[in-house]
Enzyme design. Structure first.
Site, mmCIF file in Angstrom:
data_model
loop_
_atom_site.group_PDB
_atom_site.id
_atom_site.type_symbol
_atom_site.label_atom_id
_atom_site.label_comp_id
_atom_site.label_asym_id
_atom_site.label_seq_id
_atom_site.Cartn_x
_atom_site.Cartn_y
_atom_site.Cartn_z
ATOM 1 N N LYS A 1 33.582 52.576 45.211
ATOM 2 C CA LYS A 1 34.846 53.101 44.668
ATOM 3 C C LYS A 1 34.616 54.447 43.977
ATOM 4 O O LYS A 1 35.413 55.373 44.087
ATOM 5 C CB LYS A 1 35.447 52.120 43.652
ATOM 6 C CG LYS A 1 36.107 50.925 44.269
ATOM 7 C CD LYS A 1 36.951 50.167 43.234
ATOM 8 C CE LYS A 1 37.423 48.843 43.843
ATOM 9 N NZ LYS A 1 38.283 48.066 42.961
ATOM 10 N N ARG B 1 54.215 50.017 37.732
ATOM 11 C CA ARG B 1 54.584 49.173 38.874
ATOM 12 C C ARG B 1 53.891 49.750 40.091
ATOM 13 O O ARG B 1 53.989 50.958 40.349
ATOM 14 C CB ARG B 1 56.100 49.207 39.091
ATOM 15 C CG ARG B 1 56.896 48.610 37.956
ATOM 16 C CD ARG B 1 58.322 49.071 37.980
ATOM 17 N NE ARG B 1 58.423 50.538 37.856
ATOM 18 C CZ ARG B 1 59.547 51.221 37.972
ATOM 19 N NH1 ARG B 1 60.675 50.600 38.241
ATOM 20 N NH2 ARG B 1 59.563 52.536 37.844
ATOM 21 N N CYS C 1 49.925 40.368 39.211
ATOM 22 C CA CYS C 1 50.258 40.226 37.783
ATOM 23 C C CYS C 1 51.153 39.030 37.457
ATOM 24 O O CYS C 1 50.758 38.164 36.696
ATOM 25 C CB CYS C 1 50.913 41.515 37.287
ATOM 26 S SG CYS C 1 49.769 42.890 37.273
HETATM 27 P P1 NAD Z 1 41.629 45.744 39.988
HETATM 28 O O1 NAD Z 1 40.936 44.512 40.407
HETATM 29 O O2 NAD Z 1 42.345 46.577 41.012
HETATM 30 O O3 NAD Z 1 40.629 46.697 39.198
HETATM 31 C C1 NAD Z 1 39.710 46.244 38.251
HETATM 32 C C2 NAD Z 1 38.450 47.058 38.431
HETATM 33 O O4 NAD Z 1 37.542 46.745 37.366
HETATM 34 C C3 NAD Z 1 37.716 46.736 39.728
HETATM 35 O O5 NAD Z 1 37.539 47.924 40.488
HETATM 36 C C4 NAD Z 1 36.389 46.154 39.285
HETATM 37 O O6 NAD Z 1 35.320 46.474 40.142
HETATM 38 C C5 NAD Z 1 36.237 46.813 37.906
HETATM 39 N N1 NAD Z 1 35.296 46.117 37.017
HETATM 40 C C6 NAD Z 1 35.228 44.799 36.701
HETATM 41 N N2 NAD Z 1 34.213 44.590 35.838
HETATM 42 C C7 NAD Z 1 33.630 45.779 35.607
HETATM 43 C C8 NAD Z 1 32.551 46.210 34.812
HETATM 44 N N3 NAD Z 1 31.832 45.351 34.078
HETATM 45 N N4 NAD Z 1 32.233 47.509 34.816
HETATM 46 C C9 NAD Z 1 32.944 48.403 35.560
HETATM 47 N N5 NAD Z 1 33.971 48.069 36.328
HETATM 48 C C10 NAD Z 1 34.328 46.768 36.348
HETATM 49 O O7 NAD Z 1 42.673 45.283 38.877
HETATM 50 P P2 NAD Z 1 43.987 46.061 38.411
HETATM 51 O O8 NAD Z 1 45.119 45.678 39.282
HETATM 52 O O9 NAD Z 1 43.677 47.488 38.173
HETATM 53 O O10 NAD Z 1 44.250 45.345 37.004
HETATM 54 C C11 NAD Z 1 43.414 45.586 35.902
HETATM 55 C C12 NAD Z 1 44.069 44.972 34.673
HETATM 56 O O11 NAD Z 1 45.334 45.578 34.443
HETATM 57 C C13 NAD Z 1 44.338 43.476 34.805
HETATM 58 O O12 NAD Z 1 44.205 42.884 33.550
HETATM 59 C C14 NAD Z 1 45.791 43.431 35.233
HETATM 60 O O13 NAD Z 1 46.421 42.224 34.862
HETATM 61 C C15 NAD Z 1 46.368 44.599 34.458
HETATM 62 N N6 NAD Z 1 47.569 45.221 35.053
HETATM 63 C C16 NAD Z 1 47.672 45.394 36.396
HETATM 64 C C17 NAD Z 1 48.799 46.013 36.930
HETATM 65 C C18 NAD Z 1 48.951 46.197 38.407
HETATM 66 O O14 NAD Z 1 50.064 46.456 38.843
HETATM 67 N N7 NAD Z 1 47.927 46.087 39.198
HETATM 68 C C19 NAD Z 1 49.819 46.473 36.072
HETATM 69 C C20 NAD Z 1 49.652 46.311 34.706
HETATM 70 C C21 NAD Z 1 48.521 45.692 34.201
#
Ligand code: NAD
Length: 434
Positions: free
Chosen positions: A35, A154, A260
């Site tokens: 990534k 969103r 989510c």
């Molecule tokens: P995602 O899975 O797309 O991204 C999370 C990233 O964190 C991944 O790329 C993963 O490799 C990385 N990661 C995990 N552990 C790690 C570490 N120790 N060091 C470095 N990188 C690490 O998830 P997302 O959709 O971006 O969601 C992230 C958070 O935000 C979640 O808590 C989710 O509930 C919240 N959220 C998501 C959205 C959405 O629409 N996707 C909206 C609001 C909030």
């Protein structure tokens, strides 16, 4: 201030690019090196309108860099936005393993004051545990603060949500943490809603659960409409005219999906139950949502009786339009159930097909990926609409009818007008209206 963004998934990538575009010096890091390599080359691994352009702009002007080394990123940053995933555990609670892991790494690399900002969606009281973890594992006497700044983007309009926020919720304790975050978001300072940390954490789970509740509520009403002569679209419009209710998220259909709402609703149930509260209102939201898939399968069977060897065009795979995200998408469960019935499926989605292919590889005649909606519809015994992409609203329905073997449409998202479909000669099945 140097800002480190930990986790460059959907939220982290948008946060890193958005903060860099506000003029800050940002380093993005992720444990998935691929990534980081892609991002450094200006490639966005997800489909999100406008994101790649803004990423490239900020790579070029030097505001944004990426580094696969978490420890180095921590040491080089004053502020750390934690954007790692918080997936659902078996018991419904949020899995905080990644947040804990990052907290320990921050502790071990605390080379001066740092502000740690929770951007991931986390259960109320998480800041207490992050603080405790860092205090337990840190080596020197550097101080730190933890703050909460939940994300409300969103998918599909994530960038414009970041750049034109309706609100920026900040939960912070110390004046320093508050002032730093106000400075980071200076451009939007009139949008800041400052609270204590527990409140800020709870705002996120409460907001998502409330929106999910609106969806489950209108789906329950759509069941009532089907038993009577009421039309759910008109009920929703009538309700939405009341400004206390609002018209958004009152769309009857296959229910909510995505990364989510399902997990956040269940997490809120668990948080409440662990505190000894009766969470049946929120539990019902989840239960109603789960039933939507079987209801849709029943509707398809009402139209086709036996599904074995039937050719079905499955239109829309993403959990919602304008994204390639298929996490908890209704399409996945629907495809599984249709495969169990031994139907032949021709799948199409403008953006999400490649992701679905990883779960259900091309296997004609059972699973075929079409290049267009029209191709999927060729010789189909029925068309199933699963995601309300705008592209489907614009289909030439006369052409659709000609292409299909039988003009049967089962519309899980009420994309079309029943009267018009009947006029065109379709047998049309939809949700909560006739
Ligand atoms: P995602 O899975 O797309 O991204 C999370 C990233 O964190 C991944 O790329 C993963 O490799 C990385 N990661 C995990 N552990 C790690 C570490 N120790 N060091 C470095 N990188 C690490 O998830 P997302 O959709 O971006 O969601 C992230 C958070 O935000 C979640 O808590 C989710 O509930 C919240 N959220 C998501 C959205 C959405 O629409 N996707 C909206 C609001 C909030």
């Amino acid at each position: 201030m140097k800002i480190g963004v930990i986790g460059t998934g959907y939220v982290g990538m948008v946060t890193a690019v958005g903060l860099a575009d506000l003029g800050h010096q940002v380093i993005g890091t992720d444990k998935v090196t691929e990534k980081i390599e892609k991002a450094s080359r200006g490639e966005v691994p997800i489909y999100e309108p406008g994101l790649e352009e803004l990423l490239n702009k900020n790579l070029k002007n030097g505001n944004l860099t990426f580094d696969p080394d978490l420890e180095k990123t921590i040491r080089a940053s004053d502020v750390l936005f934690v954007c790692v995933n918080t997936p659902q555990r078996k018991d419904g609670s949020a899995d905080m393993t990644f947040v804990e892991g990052v907290s320990r790494c921050i502790a071990e690399n605390l080379n001066g004051y740092k502000l740690i900002v929770e951007k991931s969606t986390v259960p109320v009281r998480t800041s207490f545990w992050i603080k405790r973890t860092i205090s337990l594992y840190k080596k020197g006497d550097s101080s730190f603060d933890v703050a909460s700044n939940p994300e409300f983007l969103r998918e599909g309009s994530a960038l414009s949500d970041f750049l034109n926020p309706e609100r920026i919720v900040i939960g912070a304790e110390s004046e320093k943490a508050k002032n730093w975050l106000i400075k980071i978001y200076e451009k939007y300072k009139d949008k800041i809603h400052m609270t204590n940390i527990d409140t800020s954490e709870l705002i996120k789970h409460a907001s998502n659960s409330f929106l999910a509740m609106k969806i489950s509520f209108i789906n329950l009403i759509s069941d009532l409409c089907e038993k009577t002569d009421a039309d759910v679209e008109l009920v929703a419009q009538g309700m939405g005219l009341d400004s206390r209710i609002g018209k958004q998220f009152l769309r009857a259909g296959l229910g909510y999906g995505g990364s989510c709402f399902p997990k956040d609703v269940r997490a809120l149930v668990k948080i409440g139950e662990d505190l000894g509260l009766d969470m049946s209102l929120v539990k019902a939201v989840d239960q109603i949502n789960k039933k939507r898939i079987q209801k849709f399968i029943n509707l398809i069977k009402k139209a086709l009786w036996i599904l074995t060897n039937k050719r079905l065009a499955v239109l829309g795979l993403a959990f919602k339009p304008r994204t390639d995200d298929i996490r908890n998408a209704p399409s996945i469960d629907i495809i599984r159930k249709l495969m169990e019935e031994e139907a032949y499926l021709s799948l199409y989605d403008p953006e999400a097909a490649e992701n679905v292919k990883k779960l259900f590889p091309e296997d004609p005649p059972n699973i075929h990926y079409a290049k267009s909606a029209y191709q999927a519809l060729e010789k189909a015994n029925a068309a199933l609409f699963i995601t309300e992409w705008e592209e489907f609203e614009k289909l030439d329905l006369k052409k659709v009818k000609k292409l299909m073997d039988k003009p049967i449409v089962v519309d899980g998202r009420n994309i079309f007008e029943p009267d018009k479909m009947k006029e065109l000669g379709f047998e049309y099945y939809c949700i909560g209206r006739k």
